[in-house]
Motif scaffolding. Structure first.
Motif, PDB file in Angstrom:
ATOM      1  N   TRP A 265      27.552  35.947  50.461  1.00  5.06           N
ATOM      2  CA  TRP A 265      27.205  36.188  48.705  1.00  5.06           C
ATOM      3  C   TRP A 265      26.431  37.099  48.528  1.00  5.06           C
ATOM      4  O   TRP A 265      25.408  36.965  49.252  1.00  5.06           O
ATOM      5  CB  TRP A 265      26.664  34.368  48.692  1.00  5.06           C
ATOM      6  N   TRP A 267      25.222  38.144  45.117  1.00  6.55           N
ATOM      7  CA  TRP A 267      25.055  37.919  43.922  1.00  6.55           C
ATOM      8  C   TRP A 267      25.745  38.830  43.225  1.00  6.55           C
ATOM      9  O   TRP A 267      24.614  39.224  41.829  1.00  6.55           O
ATOM     10  CB  TRP A 267      23.540  37.732  43.389  1.00  6.55           C
ATOM     11  N   ASP A 268      26.931  39.504  43.277  1.00  2.00           N
ATOM     12  CA  ASP A 268      28.107  40.320  42.789  1.00  2.00           C
ATOM     13  C   ASP A 268      27.608  39.381  41.421  1.00  2.00           C
ATOM     14  O   ASP A 268      28.424  38.361  41.019  1.00  2.00           O
ATOM     15  CB  ASP A 268      29.019  40.338  43.336  1.00  2.00           C
ATOM     16  N   PRO A 269      28.018  40.356  39.949  1.00  3.01           N
ATOM     17  CA  PRO A 269      28.306  39.354  39.274  1.00  3.01           C
ATOM     18  C   PRO A 269      29.093  38.826  38.777  1.00  3.01           C
ATOM     19  O   PRO A 269      28.976  37.628  37.920  1.00  3.01           O
ATOM     20  CB  PRO A 269      28.594  41.337  37.695  1.00  3.01           C
ATOM     21  N   GLU A 271      30.876  36.595  41.675  1.00  4.47           N
ATOM     22  CA  GLU A 271      29.514  35.191  41.889  1.00  4.47           C
ATOM     23  C   GLU A 271      28.814  34.795  41.397  1.00  4.47           C
ATOM     24  O   GLU A 271      29.054  33.963  41.406  1.00  4.47           O
ATOM     25  CB  GLU A 271      29.120  35.915  43.308  1.00  4.47           C
ATOM     26  N   THR A 272      27.680  35.051  40.466  1.00  2.93           N
ATOM     27  CA  THR A 272      26.822  34.905  39.933  1.00  2.93           C
ATOM     28  C   THR A 272      27.518  34.490  38.752  1.00  2.93           C
ATOM     29  O   THR A 272      27.321  33.173  38.714  1.00  2.93           O
ATOM     30  CB  THR A 272      25.718  36.283  39.406  1.00  2.93           C
ATOM     31  N   TRP A 273      28.643  34.078  38.007  1.00  5.34           N
ATOM     32  CA  TRP A 273      28.700  34.004  37.376  1.00  5.34           C
ATOM     33  C   TRP A 273      30.301  32.706  37.200  1.00  5.34           C
ATOM     34  O   TRP A 273      30.132  31.160  36.773  1.00  5.34           O
ATOM     35  CB  TRP A 273      29.791  34.579  36.315  1.00  5.34           C
ATOM     36  N   PHE A 275      28.608  31.197  40.036  1.00  9.23           N
ATOM     37  CA  PHE A 275      27.885  29.789  40.020  1.00  9.23           C
ATOM     38  C   PHE A 275      28.004  29.728  39.287  1.00  9.23           C
ATOM     39  O   PHE A 275      27.508  28.346  39.112  1.00  9.23           O
ATOM     40  CB  PHE A 275      26.724  30.298  41.034  1.00  9.23           C
ATOM     41  N   ILE A 276      27.194  29.869  38.305  1.00 11.17           N
ATOM     42  CA  ILE A 276      26.676  29.680  36.727  1.00 11.17           C
ATOM     43  C   ILE A 276      27.643  27.846  36.044  1.00 11.17           C
ATOM     44  O   ILE A 276      27.524  27.303  36.133  1.00 11.17           O
ATOM     45  CB  ILE A 276      26.990  30.471  35.848  1.00 11.17           C
ATOM     46  N   ASN A 312      33.456  34.916  32.809  1.00 12.20           N
ATOM     47  CA  ASN A 312      33.410  36.189  33.949  1.00 12.20           C
ATOM     48  C   ASN A 312      35.040  36.703  34.063  1.00 12.20           C
ATOM     49  O   ASN A 312      35.009  37.439  35.349  1.00 12.20           O
ATOM     50  CB  ASN A 312      33.737  34.410  35.683  1.00 12.20           C
TER      51      ASN A 312
END
Length: 331
Positions: A265, A267-269, A271-273, A275-276, A312
């Motif tokens: 992980w 926190w690539d864009p 990956e972040t979205w 997760f959101i 995403n």
């Protein structure tokens, strides 16, 4: 095969458009209810009179009147049912053409057709319409929901064809892994079910408002939709089915990232979205299972969840750069 795929996509869009128009006809005529035809009028005809011998008169003959023809309401109801059947047939035809386009695209590319945004949107939308046909077989009473579903299909597939289209190209080297099939297939499948799930969610919010007495736009659009309870139940079932698959897809992506980039992980864009989206959908299911939370509040979370999925898919590929920049957008 690439040209065949393009042609099949065009025909699929036209079939979805026919389905949408037919659903609209059924929706517009849906208020017609055939009134119970009046019972046949019986006409009494005297067959004889008393005779000289004191015999009782013959019983009068009962001659039924000719059955009345169909009323205007019955004819309108028949047209509505015919429109609904044509809509379902056109949707099934569109789904077959859509599937043929994906298969031809995969054969032309010699890989699974999930290598860019164009192919991804085509696949996700096909999963959504295939799931809708399964729902329709099990719950025919939800057929009028097809108006909104076919509208979504027209918009998505036409956008893919007109805006996102790219020629067939080899797979990006970073995607050449067996995890490509595992991770992307589960993301595609769960996203397709979530796409279908947002349709009854929005319809429920409109229908619930209409049942509560709101007669302003857009609540009046849902006055001929299935009941709010049926729409809310379908929303929950679809999300409860898709969420575990989406969870597995996120986990599989982290495992693939560990193998490809040396970390699970970062926190690539994208990956972040992802997760959101996961957090919002988890919040929806938790809210749906909490008696103190109103159903319309929980359903709004499902709608917001799908907006994060769209972000995403489209927003991250258009506005951000990252390790997942495989959108393949045309220049």
């Amino acid at each position: 095969m690439s040209a065949l795929s393009d042609q099949l996509v065009t025909f699929a869009i036209l079939a979805y458009l026919v389905a949408m128009i037919s659903h609209a006809v059924e929706y517009a005529l849906g208020n017609a209810r055939a009134r119970v035809a009046a019972a046949p009028v019986r006409e009494l005809v005297g067959a004889g009179v008393g005779t000289a011998g004191g015999l009782p008169p013959l019983a009068p003959a009962v001659v039924p009147a000719a059955p009345p023809g169909p009323t205007a309401a019955e004819r309108t109801a028949r047209r509505a049912r015919l429109g609904g059947r044509i809509a379902v047939a056109a949707t099934a035809l569109a789904a077959l053409l859509h599937l043929g386009a994906l298969v031809a695209r995969g054969v032309a590319a010699d890989r699974m057709p999930w290598g860019n945004m164009y192919e991804f949107v085509l696949t996700v939308s096909w999963i959504g319409v295939a799931a809708w046909l399964v729902v329709l077989v099990k719950r025919p009473s939800l057929r009028r929901l097809g108006l909104f579903l076919s509208l979504v299909m027209v918009l998505l597939v036409a956008t893919a064809e007109l805006v996102l289209y790219v020629p067939v190209v080899p797979l990006v080297p970073a995607l050449n892994s067996y995890w490509f099939v595992i991770h992307v297939s589960t993301i595609v499948f769960s996203s397709g079910i979530l796409l279908l799930g947002v349709v009854p969610a929005v319809a429920y919010l409109m229908r619930a408002g209409y049942e509560q007495g709101r007669r302003s736009f857009p609540y009046t659009l849902a006055k001929r939709m299935p009941t709010a309870a049926a729409l809310e139940r379908l929303t929950f079932v679809l999300h409860a089915f898709a969420f575990p698959i989406f969870t597995f897809a996120v986990i599989a992506g982290a495992i693939w990232a560990e193998a490809a980039w040396g970390r699970p992980w970062g926190w690539d864009p994208k990956e972040t979205w992802a997760f959101i989206s996961w957090v919002v959908y988890a919040g929806y299911l938790h809210a749906r299972a909490t008696p103190s939370v109103k159903r319309n509040v929980a359903t709004w979370l499902a709608v917001v969840g799908f907006l994060t999925v769209l972000m995403n898919l489209f927003g991250v590929n258009i506005f951000f750069e990252g390790l997942h920049s495989y959108g393949g957008l045309p220049d």
